[in-house]
Design an enzyme around this catalytic site. Structure first.
Site, PDB file in Angstrom:
ATOM      1  N   THR A  71       8.083 -10.802  -3.006  1.00 35.46           N
ATOM      2  CA  THR A  71       8.488 -12.092  -2.444  1.00 35.46           C
ATOM      3  C   THR A  71      10.003 -12.257  -2.381  1.00 35.46           C
ATOM      4  O   THR A  71      10.486 -13.285  -1.915  1.00 35.46           O
ATOM      5  CB  THR A  71       7.900 -13.248  -3.267  1.00 35.46           C
ATOM      6  OG1 THR A  71       8.394 -13.165  -4.602  1.00 35.46           O
ATOM      7  CG2 THR A  71       6.375 -13.211  -3.268  1.00 35.46           C
ATOM      8  N   ASN A  84      -1.145   5.288   4.545  1.00 37.72           N
ATOM      9  CA  ASN A  84      -2.505   5.578   4.106  1.00 37.72           C
ATOM     10  C   ASN A  84      -3.524   4.696   4.822  1.00 37.72           C
ATOM     11  O   ASN A  84      -3.168   3.868   5.662  1.00 37.72           O
ATOM     12  CB  ASN A  84      -2.600   5.412   2.587  1.00 37.72           C
ATOM     13  CG  ASN A  84      -3.615   6.349   1.959  1.00 37.72           C
ATOM     14  OD1 ASN A  84      -4.694   6.543   2.481  1.00 37.72           O
ATOM     15  ND2 ASN A  84      -3.241   6.924   0.827  1.00 37.72           N
ATOM     16  N   SER A  98       0.722  -0.449  -7.554  1.00 36.84           N
ATOM     17  CA  SER A  98      -0.445  -1.094  -6.957  1.00 36.84           C
ATOM     18  C   SER A  98      -0.540  -2.566  -7.326  1.00 36.84           C
ATOM     19  O   SER A  98      -0.317  -2.940  -8.474  1.00 36.84           O
ATOM     20  CB  SER A  98      -1.720  -0.387  -7.425  1.00 36.84           C
ATOM     21  OG  SER A  98      -1.718   0.935  -6.982  1.00 36.84           O
ATOM     22  N   HIS A 131       4.327 -19.946   8.083  1.00 32.65           N
ATOM     23  CA  HIS A 131       4.346 -21.321   8.588  1.00 32.65           C
ATOM     24  C   HIS A 131       5.074 -22.210   7.581  1.00 32.65           C
ATOM     25  O   HIS A 131       5.067 -21.929   6.386  1.00 32.65           O
ATOM     26  CB  HIS A 131       2.913 -21.866   8.734  1.00 32.65           C
ATOM     27  CG  HIS A 131       2.069 -21.101   9.688  1.00 32.65           C
ATOM     28  ND1 HIS A 131       1.955 -21.439  11.011  1.00 32.65           N
ATOM     29  CD2 HIS A 131       1.287 -20.008   9.520  1.00 32.65           C
ATOM     30  CE1 HIS A 131       1.142 -20.598  11.607  1.00 32.65           C
ATOM     31  NE2 HIS A 131       0.722 -19.716  10.726  1.00 32.65           N
TER      32      HIS A 131
END
Length: 163
Positions: free
Chosen positions: A141, A60, A136, A90
């Site tokens: 993670t 999208n 949404s 990092h």
């Protein structure tokens, strides 16, 4: 700015560009994209040679992909508006400079049939198994087992979905 970066980030995202031409431009910029529908307004950071998108996938508007470490998106995947997928990060450094250089990269894999809703964020090194749904605003993670509904920040498995 090199030709590939210009094709990917200046020409391909234009709303006037047809999705088929956008796919061709991204392939010319180094990506490996099957018969996918890619809407306007996206950003593509880093090396596109690590980007693979399967047939039947729909990307999208406003999706941000950073494939230097490798992003593999399976077939029939749906990415909602504003999805961000990162492969670089990092290490944490001392107070004078917390984001230690150089960055390091880990691949992201999104299995066949997944649906990532609007503004989902996927962190480096994540594998999302086939058939998963991320509503949404979810922030992914950790790896996600197949056929699950994951939600939240960080996203956790809420329920099993039919295979």
């Amino acid at each position: 700015m090199g030709l590939r970066a210009w094709l990917a980030n200046d020409l391909a995202p234009l709303a006037l560009i047809h999705p088929r031409l956008r796919r061709l431009l991204l392939n010319c910029a180094g990506a490996h994209i099957g018969k996918a529908g890619i809407m306007h307004g996206g950003t593509y950071g880093g090396s596109l040679s690590g980007l693979r998108i399967g047939d039947g996938t729909y990307i999208n508007t406003g999706v941000s992909l950073h494939p230097t470490g490798g992003i593999s998106i399976g077939t029939n995947v749906a990415l909602g508006p504003g999805v961000s997928i990162f492969t670089g990060t990092h290490d944490i450094g001392p107070a004078a400079r917390r984001a230690v250089s150089p960055p390091h990269f880990r691949p992201v894999v999104i299995g066949d049939g997944c649906w990532l809703g609007a503004n989902v964020v996927v962190h480096p090194g994540i594998t999302i198994g086939p058939g998963c749904v991320m509503p949404s605003g979810s922030i992914v993670t950790a790896d996600c087992a197949p056929n699950g509904l994951y939600a939240g920040a960080p996203a956790v498995r809420k329920r099993e979905l039919e295979p």
